[in-house]
Design a protein around this motif. Structure first.
Motif, PDB file in Angstrom:
ATOM      1  N   TYR A   4       0.851  -1.187   0.000  1.00  0.00           N
ATOM      2  CA  TYR A   4       0.000   0.000   0.000  1.00  0.00           C
ATOM      3  C   TYR A   4       0.887   1.238   0.000  1.00  0.00           C
ATOM      4  CZ  TYR A   4      -3.757  -3.195   1.091  1.00  0.00           C
ATOM      5  OH  TYR A   4      -4.663  -4.221   1.034  1.00  0.00           O
ATOM      6  N   PRO A 107      -8.963   6.261   0.236  1.00  0.00           N
ATOM      7  CA  PRO A 107      -9.153   6.359   1.687  1.00  0.00           C
ATOM      8  C   PRO A 107      -8.089   7.250   2.320  1.00  0.00           C
ATOM      9  CG  PRO A 107      -8.326   4.186   1.076  1.00  0.00           C
ATOM     10  CD  PRO A 107      -8.612   4.906  -0.201  1.00  0.00           C
ATOM     11  N   LEU A 139     -11.021   8.456   7.648  1.00  0.00           N
ATOM     12  CA  LEU A 139     -11.170   7.797   8.953  1.00  0.00           C
ATOM     13  C   LEU A 139     -11.667   8.824   9.975  1.00  0.00           C
ATOM     14  CD1 LEU A 139     -10.566   5.321  10.803  1.00  0.00           C
ATOM     15  CD2 LEU A 139      -8.273   6.274  11.109  1.00  0.00           C
ATOM     16  N   ARG A 173      -5.838   1.567  13.236  1.00  0.00           N
ATOM     17  CA  ARG A 173      -7.170   1.843  12.667  1.00  0.00           C
ATOM     18  C   ARG A 173      -7.052   2.354  11.222  1.00  0.00           C
ATOM     19  NH1 ARG A 173     -11.289   2.975  16.742  1.00  0.00           N
ATOM     20  NH2 ARG A 173     -12.576   3.753  15.040  1.00  0.00           N
ATOM     21  N   TYR A 174      -6.055   3.191  10.998  1.00  0.00           N
ATOM     22  CA  TYR A 174      -5.847   3.759   9.662  1.00  0.00           C
ATOM     23  C   TYR A 174      -5.509   2.654   8.652  1.00  0.00           C
ATOM     24  CZ  TYR A 174      -3.557   6.286   5.869  1.00  0.00           C
ATOM     25  OH  TYR A 174      -3.196   6.748   4.631  1.00  0.00           O
ATOM     26  N   ALA A 176      -6.280  -0.504   8.782  1.00  0.00           N
ATOM     27  CA  ALA A 176      -7.494  -1.293   8.512  1.00  0.00           C
ATOM     28  C   ALA A 176      -8.442  -0.521   7.588  1.00  0.00           C
ATOM     29  CB  ALA A 176      -8.183  -1.641   9.830  1.00  0.00           C
ATOM     30  N   TRP A 177      -8.521   0.791   7.797  1.00  0.00           N
ATOM     31  CA  TRP A 177      -9.399   1.650   6.992  1.00  0.00           C
ATOM     32  C   TRP A 177      -8.949   1.658   5.523  1.00  0.00           C
ATOM     33  CZ3 TRP A 177     -13.932   4.011   7.764  1.00  0.00           C
ATOM     34  CH2 TRP A 177     -14.288   5.088   6.962  1.00  0.00           C
ATOM     35  N   LYS A 179      -7.095  -0.586   4.000  1.00  0.00           N
ATOM     36  CA  LYS A 179      -7.279  -1.919   3.406  1.00  0.00           C
ATOM     37  C   LYS A 179      -8.743  -2.165   3.048  1.00  0.00           C
ATOM     38  CE  LYS A 179      -3.199  -4.200   5.204  1.00  0.00           C
ATOM     39  NZ  LYS A 179      -2.599  -5.239   6.056  1.00  0.00           N
ATOM     40  N   LYS A 180      -9.632  -1.630   3.863  1.00  0.00           N
ATOM     41  CA  LYS A 180     -11.071  -1.824   3.601  1.00  0.00           C
ATOM     42  C   LYS A 180     -11.542  -1.040   2.381  1.00  0.00           C
ATOM     43  CE  LYS A 180     -15.448  -1.169   6.051  1.00  0.00           C
ATOM     44  NZ  LYS A 180     -16.040  -0.637   7.282  1.00  0.00           N
ATOM     45  N   HIS A 181     -10.977   0.166   2.184  1.00  0.00           N
ATOM     46  CA  HIS A 181     -11.526   1.059   1.158  1.00  0.00           C
ATOM     47  C   HIS A 181     -10.674   1.181  -0.098  1.00  0.00           C
ATOM     48  CE1 HIS A 181     -14.881   2.527   3.603  1.00  0.00           C
ATOM     49  NE2 HIS A 181     -14.034   2.504   4.614  1.00  0.00           N
TER      50      HIS A 181
END
Ligand SMILES: Cc1cc2nc3c(=O)[nH]c(=O)nc-3n(C[C@H](O)[C@H](O)[C@H](O)COP(=O)(O)O)c2cc1C
Length: 183
Positions: A4, A107, A139, A173-174, A176-177, A179-181
């Protein structure tokens, strides 16, 4: 392992910018599949819609770097209770021509440090308003409003012990955010 690439936009041109130091320090908390690259915004011309058909090289470079990234990180100063003009200028450049925004769908995280105790909260709120319009999922929590104090950074340029756990939680948290978006 998927990598990423994060485009980092620092909302200050100051050489000794606390926000640039924060961007460098927080990147050290990221896992190995994330890499952070600060984009240059200080050499962008002032945005002028007349130039949309023939953008400056610096504008093309900015759009290329945003397009090549899987996520965004804004680390901004607060100027007069809003975002610095240099940051808004960069955002406007990469949002145009109409329908060809480089930001859409990327994201994002939003961080900031100021000398005052409100820690860029108003600038971040204004920035979130702009990002929302540009279809950038940002986020929401935890919000990060930091005040520049001696102990914020350690001697190696990392985050000092007082804020490290808080910012490591933010980074988790960032990650994960993104990776999700991410597309
Ligand atoms: C034009 C200008 C306006 C400022 N306005 C604010 C403000 O609204 N809120 C705040 O907390 N600090 C304000 N400051 C102080 C900044 O927090 C301080 O300059 C900080 O170092 C800027 O971030 P940087 O170190 O990344 O450049 C302002 C500074 C300047 C130069």
């Amino acid at each position: 392992m998927k990598q990423y690439r994060i485009a980092v936009v620092v909302g200050s041109l100051r050489k000794e910018s606390f926000n640039r130091k924060l961007a460098d320090a927080v990147a050290k908390l990221a896992p190995p599949d994330f890499s952070f690259h600060q984009v240059q915004i200080g050499d962008l011309p002032l945005y002028n819609q007349d130039d949309d058909a023939n953008p400056a090289e610096a504008v093309k470079r900015l759009k290329r770097e945003i397009t090549a990234s899987q996520g965004l990180l804004f680390v901004t100063a607060e100027y007069n209770r809003s975002i610095p003009g240099v940051l808004k200028n960069a955002i406007d450049h990469a949002s145009r021509p109409y329908g060809q925004s480089a930001w859409a769908g990327k994201p994002a995280g939003v961080l900031g440090v100021s000398v005052g105790p409100t820690g860029t909260s108003l600038a971040q709120q204004h920035l979130r308003n702009v990002l929302s319009y540009l279809d950038v999922p940002a986020l929401g929590q935890p919000e990060v409003f930091l005040q520049a104090k001696d102990e914020l950074f350690d001697e190696a340029g990392g985050i000092g012990p007082a804020s490290r756990k808080f910012l490591q939680d933010w980074m988790d948290r960032y990650v994960a955010w993104v990776k999700k978006h991410a597309a």
